[in-house]
Design a protein around this motif. Structure first.
Motif, mmCIF file in Angstrom:
data_model
loop_
_atom_site.group_PDB
_atom_site.id
_atom_site.type_symbol
_atom_site.label_atom_id
_atom_site.label_comp_id
_atom_site.label_asym_id
_atom_site.label_seq_id
_atom_site.Cartn_x
_atom_site.Cartn_y
_atom_site.Cartn_z
ATOM 1 N N ASN A 56 9.763 80.861 -79.790
ATOM 2 C CA ASN A 56 8.997 81.221 -80.975
ATOM 3 C C ASN A 56 9.746 80.904 -82.261
ATOM 4 O O ASN A 56 10.927 81.221 -82.409
ATOM 5 N N TYR A 57 9.044 80.294 -83.180
ATOM 6 C CA TYR A 57 9.580 80.032 -84.505
ATOM 7 C C TYR A 57 9.426 81.306 -85.327
ATOM 8 O O TYR A 57 8.334 81.894 -85.370
ATOM 9 N N VAL A 58 10.505 81.781 -85.954
ATOM 10 C CA VAL A 58 10.452 83.108 -86.577
ATOM 11 C C VAL A 58 10.496 83.095 -88.112
ATOM 12 O O VAL A 58 10.164 84.092 -88.736
ATOM 13 N N ASP A 60 9.423 82.792 -91.906
ATOM 14 C CA ASP A 60 8.142 82.798 -92.601
ATOM 15 C C ASP A 60 8.099 81.627 -93.579
ATOM 16 O O ASP A 60 9.072 80.886 -93.743
ATOM 17 N N GLN A 97 15.868 77.064 -85.910
ATOM 18 C CA GLN A 97 14.970 77.330 -87.028
ATOM 19 C C GLN A 97 15.053 76.236 -88.088
ATOM 20 O O GLN A 97 14.040 75.812 -88.649
ATOM 21 N N THR A 101 12.013 73.675 -88.959
ATOM 22 C CA THR A 101 11.452 73.743 -90.311
ATOM 23 C C THR A 101 11.237 72.340 -90.877
ATOM 24 O O THR A 101 10.169 72.025 -91.426
ATOM 25 N N SER A 111 4.548 75.667 -87.666
ATOM 26 C CA SER A 111 4.479 76.097 -86.268
ATOM 27 C C SER A 111 3.979 77.522 -86.099
ATOM 28 O O SER A 111 3.266 77.835 -85.141
ATOM 29 N N LYS A 112 4.336 78.379 -87.018
ATOM 30 C CA LYS A 112 4.057 79.800 -86.834
ATOM 31 C C LYS A 112 2.561 80.105 -86.834
ATOM 32 O O LYS A 112 2.105 80.991 -86.110
ATOM 33 N N ASP A 113 1.781 79.401 -87.630
ATOM 34 C CA ASP A 113 0.340 79.665 -87.665
ATOM 35 C C ASP A 113 -0.511 78.418 -87.420
ATOM 36 O O ASP A 113 -1.739 78.487 -87.441
#
Length: 376
Positions: A56-58, A60, A97, A101, A111-113
Motif C-alpha cells: 500500500n502506498y501511504v 497523501d 514511497q 511518488t 496510486s492511493k485513489d
C-alpha cells in the motif's frame, strides 16, 4: 475466542530472541546513483520489486506534492536502500514511497485513489507548479524530474555459505524505516517472497486453523503465519539434523523460509495436505482448546491463551503419526489432560523452550500420550 492481545502476550517472549553471530557482515554493500527514469523503468519491468508488506502506498497528496516540488527545485534526495536477490532483481528495503511518488506523477495517476495526479495548490508548493500535472510541465521540467538521480545503497549477499546466511533479514530489520518496528514474520514476508510465502498466506485462511488459533481473521502482524512456518520448520529433516542445543527461533525460521522460498508445486501441495490434515485431526480430537493449557488452579478448565509450545508439540506429533498411518489412542481428551499434567512436559513447554532437547522431549511426550508411539 481468545483476544488478539492475549495471543500476542502468550508468544511475546519467543519473539524477542535475536542473533548472536556475525552473519550480518556476510554482505557486500555498494553505492550507485540511479535516475528516476531508470528506477521507473526497472519497476515497470519487474526488475525492481516492492516487498509484499509495502503493497500500500501511504503518502497523501500533500506529502507527494512536496516531494515532487523538491525535485523540481533541485533539492537533494535522501538515499534509498536496495537488496540484490538471487535472480538479480532489486528488492526495495527503504524508499518505496519516494519511487512510487515519482512514478505516479510521471504516469499521471495517484496510486492511493487512482485519480489524476496534480500537485497540491497549497502555498507550500512553488507557485510555478501548483495544481499542475506532469504533462503540463515544460519539457525541461519533465526531464529534470526523470533525470534526477538518487543515491542507492545496494546490499548483495555473499554466495557462501548461502544456506546458513541470514544477513538480508537483519539488514531489513535494522534499516527499514517504514514507520513501525516490523515483526520477524513481516520481515520474512518482505525478504523471502516466493512459493512458500504464498502457501503460508493460503493456509492461514483455513477455516479450522482460524478456529484453533482463536481469531476469525488474519492477525495483522502475521504472527499466525509464523506458527504455520514454525510447524514446518520444527518437523523438517533439516531441524532433526541440527546438533546445536540452544537455538534462536528467529534465526531458525529465517533460514527455513529463505532456503525453501522457491518450493515447487508438488512440494507445496504436499505441505498443504500435511498441515490441513493435522489441523483437522487436532480439532476432531480436542476441539477449540486443542492448543490451550489447563488452568493452574483447575485442571478441568482451559486458559484462553494459545500456547506456541503446546501447538508445536501436539501438531507435530499428530502429523508424524498420521503420516505413518497410526490412529489416536482411545480417549484423546483424557490423554491430553494427562499430558498437560505431566511434570516433564510442563517443564518442556515452559522453560528454555528453544533448547533442542526440550523441543524433542515435548513432541516425544505428546506422541506417547496421544498415539502410544515414539516420535520419528
Amino acid at each position: 475466542m481468545a483476544t488478539s492481545t492475549s495471543i500476542i502476550q502468550s508468544i511475546k517472549s519467543e519473539q524477542e530472541d535475536g542473533y548472536s553471530d556475525d552473519s550480518l557482515f556476510n554482505i557486500k554493500p555498494w553505492g550507485a546513483d540511479l535516475s528516476f527514469r531508470e528506477l521507473i523503468e526497472r519497476y515497470d519491468e519487474d526488475e525492481l520489486v516492492k516487498p509484499e508488506l509495502q503493497r500500500n502506498y501511504v503518502w497523501d497528496r500533500r506529502e507527494a506534492s512536496r516531494f515532487i516540488d523538491s525535485l523540481l527545485l533541485g533539492l537533494p534526495v535522501p538515499s534509498i536502500f536496495l537488496a540484490q536477490t538471487r535472480n538479480e532483481k532489486l528488492l526495495i528495503i527503504d524508499g518505496f514511497q519516494r519511487i512510487m511518488t515519482v512514478r505516479d506523477y510521471v504516469r499521471g495517476i495517484f496510486s492511493k485513489d487512482q485519480k489524476s495526479f496534480a500537485l497540491s495548490r497549497t502555498d507550500k508548493i512553488n507557485k510555478r507548479w501548483r495544481g499542475k500535472q506532469f504533462a503540463e510541465l515544460t519539457d525541461t521540467e519533465q526531464r529534470r524530474i526523470k533525470n534526477t538521480t538518487i543515491h542507492a545503497i545496494v546490499f548483495a549477499q555473499q554466495k557462501e555459505p548461502e544456506s546458513d546466511d541470514t544477513s538480508l533479514f537483519q539488514v531489513f530489520e535494522r534499516i527499514n524505516t517504514s514507520g513501525r518496528t516490523l515483526t520477524a514474520q513481516e520481515i520474512r514476508n518482505c525478504v523471502a517472497q516466493g512459493a512458500l510465502n504464498t502457501l503460508l498466506f493460503r493456509l492461514n485462511e483455513d477455516v479450522v486453523w482460524r478456529i484453533l488459533f482463536g481469531l476469525e481473521s488474519a492477525e495483522p502482524r502475521m504472527r499466525d503465519m509464523e506458527f504455520i512456518l514454525r510447524f514446518f520448520a520444527l518437523s523438517s529433516e533439516q531441524f532433526k539434523q541440527i546438533k546445536q542445543e540452544s537455538l534462536s527461533l528467529k534465526r531458525l525460521l529465517d533460514l527455513y523460509m529463505k532456503n525453501h522460498s522457491s518450493i515447487n508445486d508438488t512440494t507445496a501441495g504436499e505441505m498443504a495436505q500435511r498441515f490441513i490434515a493435522a489441523i483437522r485431526l487436532a480439532h476432531e480430537m480436542f476441539g477449540v482448546n486443542a492448543f490451550h493449557n489447563i488452568s493452574p488452579s483447575n485442571n478441568k478448565k482451559y486458559v484462553p491463551k494459545f500456547s506456541p509450545t503446546i501447538f508445536d508439540s501436539i501438531l507435530i506429533a499428530i502429523d508424524s503419526a498420521t503420516r505413518r498411518g497410526i490412529a489416536p489412542s482411545q480417549d484423546p481428551g483424557g490423554n491430553k489432560s494427562a499430558l498437560l499434567q505431566n511434570d516433564a512436559y510442563r517443564s518442556a513447554i515452559a522453560q528454555e523452550t528453544m533448547r533442542k532437547s526440550n523441543i524433542n522431549l515435548r513432541i516425544q511426550l505428546a506422541s506417547r500420550h496421544l498415539f502410544g508411539v515414539d516420535y520419528e
